[in-house]
Design a protein around this motif. Structure first.
Motif, PDB file in Angstrom:
ATOM      1  N   LEU A   1       4.401 -89.471 145.857  1.00 16.87           N
ATOM      2  CA  LEU A   1       4.051 -88.010 145.566  1.00 16.87           C
ATOM      3  C   LEU A   1       4.841 -87.168 144.715  1.00 16.87           C
TER       4      LEU A   1
ATOM      5  N   MET B   1       4.837 -88.308 140.987  1.00 21.39           N
ATOM      6  CA  MET B   1       3.497 -88.011 140.623  1.00 21.39           C
ATOM      7  C   MET B   1       3.281 -86.425 139.999  1.00 21.39           C
ATOM      8  N   GLN B   2       3.845 -85.609 141.071  1.00 19.84           N
ATOM      9  CA  GLN B   2       3.542 -84.185 140.731  1.00 19.84           C
ATOM     10  C   GLN B   2       4.838 -83.789 139.665  1.00 19.84           C
TER      11      GLN B   2
ATOM     12  N   PHE C   1       2.866 -84.902 136.681  1.00 19.58           N
ATOM     13  CA  PHE C   1       1.957 -84.430 136.161  1.00 19.58           C
ATOM     14  C   PHE C   1       1.399 -83.017 136.377  1.00 19.58           C
ATOM     15  N   GLN C   2       2.600 -82.184 136.987  1.00 17.38           N
ATOM     16  CA  GLN C   2       2.253 -80.762 137.142  1.00 17.38           C
ATOM     17  C   GLN C   2       2.666 -80.003 135.757  1.00 17.38           C
TER      18      GLN C   2
ATOM     19  N   TYR D   1       9.284 -78.073 142.070  1.00 20.37           N
ATOM     20  CA  TYR D   1       7.758 -77.788 142.680  1.00 20.37           C
ATOM     21  C   TYR D   1       7.700 -79.196 143.522  1.00 20.37           C
TER      22      TYR D   1
ATOM     23  N   ASN E   1       7.282 -79.515 147.639  1.00 21.15           N
ATOM     24  CA  ASN E   1       5.976 -80.193 148.053  1.00 21.15           C
ATOM     25  C   ASN E   1       6.013 -81.297 149.004  1.00 21.15           C
TER      26      ASN E   1
ATOM     27  N   LEU F   1      -2.557 -77.871 149.075  1.00 28.71           N
ATOM     28  CA  LEU F   1      -1.637 -78.609 149.621  1.00 28.71           C
ATOM     29  C   LEU F   1      -0.954 -79.380 148.688  1.00 28.71           C
ATOM     30  N   TYR F   2      -1.554 -79.752 147.709  1.00 21.76           N
ATOM     31  CA  TYR F   2      -0.772 -80.596 146.764  1.00 21.76           C
ATOM     32  C   TYR F   2      -0.768 -80.220 145.150  1.00 21.76           C
ATOM     33  N   GLY F   3      -1.053 -78.982 144.923  1.00 29.22           N
ATOM     34  CA  GLY F   3      -1.022 -78.548 143.681  1.00 29.22           C
ATOM     35  C   GLY F   3      -1.946 -79.345 142.621  1.00 29.22           C
ATOM     36  N   GLY F   4      -2.996 -80.014 143.272  1.00 27.17           N
ATOM     37  CA  GLY F   4      -3.838 -80.520 142.341  1.00 27.17           C
ATOM     38  C   GLY F   4      -3.799 -82.075 142.109  1.00 27.17           C
ATOM     39  N   ILE F   5      -2.323 -82.466 142.490  1.00 30.21           N
ATOM     40  CA  ILE F   5      -1.899 -83.867 142.071  1.00 30.21           C
ATOM     41  C   ILE F   5      -1.580 -84.400 143.158  1.00 30.21           C
ATOM     42  N   THR F   6      -2.210 -85.470 143.917  1.00 32.33           N
ATOM     43  CA  THR F   6      -2.231 -86.148 145.212  1.00 32.33           C
ATOM     44  C   THR F   6      -1.439 -87.460 144.853  1.00 32.33           C
TER      45      THR F   6
ATOM     46  N   SER G   1      -5.472 -89.336 140.406  1.00 30.08           N
ATOM     47  CA  SER G   1      -4.830 -88.181 139.852  1.00 30.08           C
ATOM     48  C   SER G   1      -4.363 -87.970 138.285  1.00 30.08           C
TER      49      SER G   1
ATOM     50  N   ALA H   1      -4.457 -84.894 136.048  1.00 32.08           N
ATOM     51  CA  ALA H   1      -3.293 -84.739 135.173  1.00 32.08           C
ATOM     52  C   ALA H   1      -3.788 -84.350 133.747  1.00 32.08           C
TER      53      ALA H   1
ATOM     54  N   MET I   1      -6.937 -75.602 137.271  1.00 30.61           N
ATOM     55  CA  MET I   1      -6.681 -76.786 138.106  1.00 30.61           C
ATOM     56  C   MET I   1      -7.753 -77.004 139.041  1.00 30.61           C
TER      57      MET I   1
END
Lengths: 259, 229, 281
Positions: A79, A82-83, A86-87, A109, A113, B127-132, B137, B141, B150
C-alpha cells in the motif's frame, strides 16, 4: 491448515483475562484515535506505546510480531509503495518510474496512511490473539446479541477450514485429470465449473439436515438462553470501556476543532 | 421494519449463511488460483440474498468480509459496507422480480455493480486517498495524473471493474439455484423469488447477451462523460 | 391410553405425488421400545420426522391424520415446544454437529443452553449423559475430529441430555462397529426400562430381536405387519416381501425348505442358529 480458523493463543495473562468486550472496545478506540487525532506521528505512537507493550504484557509478543511481519507488513508495504508512487501531490520528486513519481509529500502521505492501516490491522490482531471466538460470542450473547449470531460466526469459523480442505482435494483431483492452472485463459475459465460445482452443491444439500439437527435441539426455542461458561466482567472494566469511548469522542472532537 | 428483517430468517437461513460465507471465500481463492481477472467472492452472498431476502444477504456479505478480513486479508476489513450493500441490493432486486430469468439476472448483476462502485468510492477516497492496494488503482492513478479529480477517478475505475465481476457473480448464483433440486430450494423464506419464469432458456441467454452489450455501451458513455467533464 | 397415537396418517412431500406415508395407525405405550424396519424409501425416516414434529412443521406438503404424543397433537404445537418432549437423531452424524461449538462437552450442552437450563445444571446433566453413552473420554475433543461412529454417539448424547419423553432414532448405529451398535441398543433398552418411550428405525435385526419390545415393518409407506420381534422377523410375510432379515434366519429358512431345520421357530441370533444347526447333525 488447522482444523479451526482462529488466531487465538491460550496464555495466562492480564490481557487474556480482560472481558472480550473491553478488548474489542480497546481495539476500536485505538483505530479511531490513530485515524482521527490530527498529529502526524499518532499512529506510530499508538503502535509502539500501546499495542506493542500490550502484546508483551499479554505474553503474545512472539505471535504478534510474527503476524505483523508475515501478514501485516507485506500488505501495508505494498500500500505504501502504491500510494507513494500514485498520489499526484507534491513538487519535490525523489523517485521516478515512467509517468509515476514519488515526491517528498507523497511519501510522507503514504507513510502516514500505511501507519494508520498498520495500527488498524495490528489492533485487531492483538484482539484476536488474546480472545477466543466462543468467549467473545458468549459475552455478546449475554449482553443481548441474538444467539443466532453466535451460531453463525462460530460455525463459519469451523466450516471455512473444512471447505478449504474439500477445495484442495477437488483441485488435486482435477489436477491429476489434467487441469493446468497455467494454461490458456479459456481453459482456466472452463476449469472453474468442475472445481466449484461439487463444492457448492455438496454443501448446499446438507443445509436441510443441519437445520433439522439444531431445531431438534431447541435452536428456535423462545425461552431465555443460558450459557455453559461464565465470562468475567467487573466494575473496573466497565469504567475502562466508558473511558475509551470518551477518548474516542475527544479525539473526534479534536479532529473537527483542528480542521 | 423489524418484522421485515425477521421474515428473512428461518433456521435454514441461519444454517445457510455460514456455508455461503465459506463458498464466498473458497470460490474467491479458487478464482485467485486460476488467475482469472475477476473476484467472484460474493456468489454466496447473492445466493442468500435471492433465497432469503435483502437483510440476510446484507448480513452474509458483512460477516463474510469481516471474517475474510480478520483471518486472511486484513486489507479487506474497511470494505464491509460494500459487501453489506451487495447483499442488500441483490435481495432487493430479487424482491422486485429480477431473479427469474437470464436477462433479468444480468440487470441484477449490473445494479449490484453500480451499488458496489458507489459505496466503495468514499471508502477508497477517505481511507486511502483514492489509491488502494488493489491492482485497479493503476487506472485510478492514471486518471488522476491526467487531471481527473479524485472522486471521479475512483468512481470511474470502480465502474469499469465491477460490472463484469458482478454480472458473472449473479449469473453463477442463478445457475446454482437452477441446479439445486426444487425440494431443497423450497425451504428458504423467499424461495419463490428465485423461481424461473417460463420461456426458452436458450432464447433468454441471447437476450441476456444483448442486455450485456447495451450495458457496456451505456457504461462507456457514462465514463466518458465523467472523465471528460 | 397409549403415549403415542398416530391416527390415519397420510403424508406426501412437496412436489411429489406418491405419498411417503399412507394411512399409518400406530399406538405406542409409555416405556415401550419399538423398532421400525423396512427398505430404503419404505417411509421409516418420514415416520420418524412425523413423530418428531418435523412433518408438518419443517417439511411442508400434504398431511392428513394426526400425531399425538403425551396427550398433545403435533399439529397444534409449535416445533420448539414439541421438541422439548420429543428428541430426534438421524443417520448422518456429520450433519448433526451443530458447528457452533468447539468441544464435545460444549456440543452436548448446546441444546440445554438453547432451552435455558441453568449453568450448574447443564454441567451435571452433560456429565451424566456422557457417562450414559460412555464417551467421557471424548469430552475435550473437537466434534469434527471424531470418527463417524463416535459422532453418532455424540449426536445421540446431545439428544439424550435433553431428557425427551419420546426418543426417535433414525438409524443411530449406521456407522458403528458391531460392538458399538450393541452398546447403543443396550443403553436404549435401559432408558426404555426407566420409562422413556423409544422408536428406532434400524437394519440390525439381531439386536432388534434381542432388545426391542415390538417391531413395525413398513413397506411403500404402509405398515405391512407389526408384533413381537421374533414373530415379525421370522414371519413368512416379511420374507415374501423381500425384507432383508438376518442371515441366521435366512439360512435356517433355507434349511427348513430342504427339510433339515426341525425346530418349530426360526432363529434370530447367532446363538439360536448355532443351537438349531447343531441339532441337525
Amino acid at each position: 491448515m488447522s482444523d479451526r480458523l482462529s488466531f487465538h493463543v491460550q496464555r495466562d495473562s492480564f490481557l487474556h483475562r480482560l472481558n472480550p468486550l473491553t478488548k474489542l472496545t480497546l481495539a476500536f478506540a485505538l483505530v479511531v484515535v490513530a485515524f482521527v487525532l490530527p498529529f502526524y506521528w499518532t499512529p506510530i505512537f499508538v503502535l509502539f506505546a500501546v499495542i506493542v507493550p500490550l502484546s508483551v504484557s499479554g505474553k503474545i509478543f512472539r505471535e504478534f510480531s510474527w503476524a505483523a511481519l508475515r501478514l501485516i507488513l507485506p500488505a501495508v508495504g505494498f500500500l505504501f509503495v502504491m500510494q507513494a508512487l500514485f498520489q499526484p501531490i507534491g513538487e519535490q520528486v525523489v523517485f521516478k518510474f515512467y509517468f509515476l513519481d514519488a515526491t517528498t509529500e507523497s511519501v510522507a502521505y503514504a507513510f502516514r496512511n500505511a501507519a494508520r492501516i498498520f495500527v488498524m490491522i495490528s489492533a485487531f490482531t492483538l484482539f484476536l490473539l488474546s480472545t477466543h471466538p466462543s468467549e467473545l460470542m458468549s459475552d455478546l450473547t449475554r449482553r443481548g446479541l441474538p444467539s443466532q449470531f453466535s451460531y453463525v460466526v462460530i460455525s463459519t469459523l469451523q466450516i471455512i477450514p473444512q471447505m478449504q480442505a474439500k477445495a484442495n482435494a477437488i483441485i488435486a483431483a482435477q489436477r491429476s485429470r489434467g487441469l493446468d492452472t497455467e494454461s490458456s485463459f479459456l481453459k482456466r475459465a472452463g476449469a472453474l465449473g468442475p472445481l466449484v460445482g461439487p463444492l457448492v452443491f455438496g454443501s448446499l444439500v446438507e443445509v436441510e439436515e443441519r437445520a433439522i439437527a439444531i431445531e431438534a435441539r431447541g435452536f428456535t426455542s423462545k425461552r431465555a438462553k443460558t450459557s455453559l461458561y461464565e465470562i468475567a466482567d467487573s466494575k473496573f472494566e466497565s469504567v475502562l470501556r466508558w473511558s475509551l469511548v470518551a477518548l474516542v469522542v475527544l479525539s473526534i472532537g479534536l479532529n473537527l476543532w483542528h480542521s | 421494519m423489524f418484522d421485515k428483517i425477521k421474515s428473512n430468517f428461518n433456521t435454514q437461513t441461519w444454517v445457510l449463511i455460514p456455508i455461503a460465507i465459506a463458498i464466498n471465500i473458497a470460490i474467491g481463492q479458487i478464482v485467485g488460483l486460476l488467475k482469472l481477472p475477476v473476484f467472484l467472492d460474493s456468489i454466496g452472498t447473492v445466493l442468500v440474498a435471492a433465497l432469503c431476502g435483502p437483510w440476510a444477504g446484507a448480513l452474509t456479505g458483512t460477516l463474510s468480509n469481516l471474517i475474510w478480513g480478520v483471518t486472511m486479508d486484513p486489507n479487506a476489513l474497511p470494505w464491509w459496507p460494500v459487501a453489506f450493500m451487495i447483499g442488500y441490493m441483490a435481495g432487493r432486486m430479487a424482491e422486485w422480480g429480477f431473479f427469474k430469468s437470464w436477462w433479468k439476472i444480468v440487470v441484477t448483476g449490473f445494479v449490484i455493480a453500480i451499488t458496489a462502485a458507489i459505496v466503495s468510492t468514499p471508502i477508497s477516497v477517505y481511507l486511502y486517498g483514492g489509491i488502494t492496494s488493489s491492482g485497479s488503482s493503476f487506472i485510478t492513478a492514471y486518471l488522476m495524473q491526467t487531471g481527473t479529480d479524485m472522486v471521479a477517478a475512483v468512481f470511474s475505475t470502480n465502474f469499469l471493474v465491477e460490472p463484469v465481476d458482478k454480472i458473472i457473480t449473479a449469473m453463477l448464483a442463478f445457475s446454482i439455484i437452477l441446479g439445486l433440486p426444487k425440494r431443497i430450494v423450497g425451504g428458504y423464506p423467499k424461495s419463490e423469488q428465485a423461481q424461473v419464469e417460463g420461456g426458452n432458456t436458450q432464447q433468454q441467454l441471447y437476450i441476456a447477451v444483448g442486455v450485456i452489450v447495451v450495458l457496456i455501451l451505456l457504461a462507456i458513455f457514462v465514463i466518458s462523460k465523467i472523465t471528460g467533464g | 391410553m397409549a403415549f403415542v397415537n398416530v391416527r390415519n396418517l397420510t403424508y406426501a412431500y412437496p412436489l411429489t405425488k406418491q405419498p411417503a406415508l399412507q394411512d399409518i395407525n400406530l399406538q405406542i405405550e409409555e416405556g415401550e421400545f419399538v423398532a421400525l424396519i423396512g427398505a430404503n424409501g419404505a417411509g421409516k425416516s418420514t415416520l420418524c420426522y412425523a413423530l418428531a414434529g418435523f412433518v408438518p412443521h419443517f417439511f411442508k406438503g400434504e398431511l392428513q391424520g394426526e400425531v399425538e404424543a403425551d396427550g398433545k397433537l403435533s399439529s397444534q404445537s409449535t416445533l420448539s415446544e414439541w421438541t422439548l418432549n420429543v428428541g430426534l437423531t438421524f443417520q448422518n452424524p456429520f450433519n448433526q454437529i451443530s458447528g457452533a461449538k468447539y468441544t464435545v462437552f460444549e456440543e452436548i450442552a448446546f441444546g440445554l443452553e438453547n432451552i435455558g437450563v441453568p449453568r450448574e445444571e447443564i454441567k451435571v446433566r452433560v456429565e451424566e449423559a456422557l457417562a450414559l453413552t460412555d464417551i467421557r473420554e471424548l469430552a475435550r475433543r473437537s466434534p469434527y475430529s471424531l470418527s463417524g461412529g463416535q459422532q453418532q454417539r455424540v449426536a445421540l448424547t446431545s439428544i439424550l441430555v435433553m431428557r425427551p419423553k419420546l426418543l426417535v432414532l433414525d438409524e443411530p448405529t449406521s456407522q458403528m462397529d458391531p460392538v458399538g451398535a450393541k452398546e447403543v441398543f443396550s443403553a436404549v433398552r435401559k432408558l426404555a426400562q426407566e420409562g422413556m418411550t423409544v422408536v428406532m428405525a434400524e437394519h440390525k435385526t439381531e439386536w432388534i430381536a434381542r432388545f426391542a419390545d415390538r417391531v413395525v415393518a413398513l413397506k411403500e409407506g404402509r405398515i405391512l405387519m407389526q408384533g413381537a420381534p421374533r414373530e415379525v422377523l421370522t414371519s413368512d410375510l416379511l420374507f415374501e416381501n423381500g425384507f432383508g432379515v438376518s442371515r441366521y434366519t435366512s439360512a435356517a429358512r433355507e434349511a427348513r425348505r430342504r427339510g433339515l431345520w426341525t425346530k418349530k421357530s426360526l432363529p434370530v441370533s447367532l446363538d439360536e442358529a448355532a443351537e438349531g444347526f447343531g441339532a441337525i447333525r
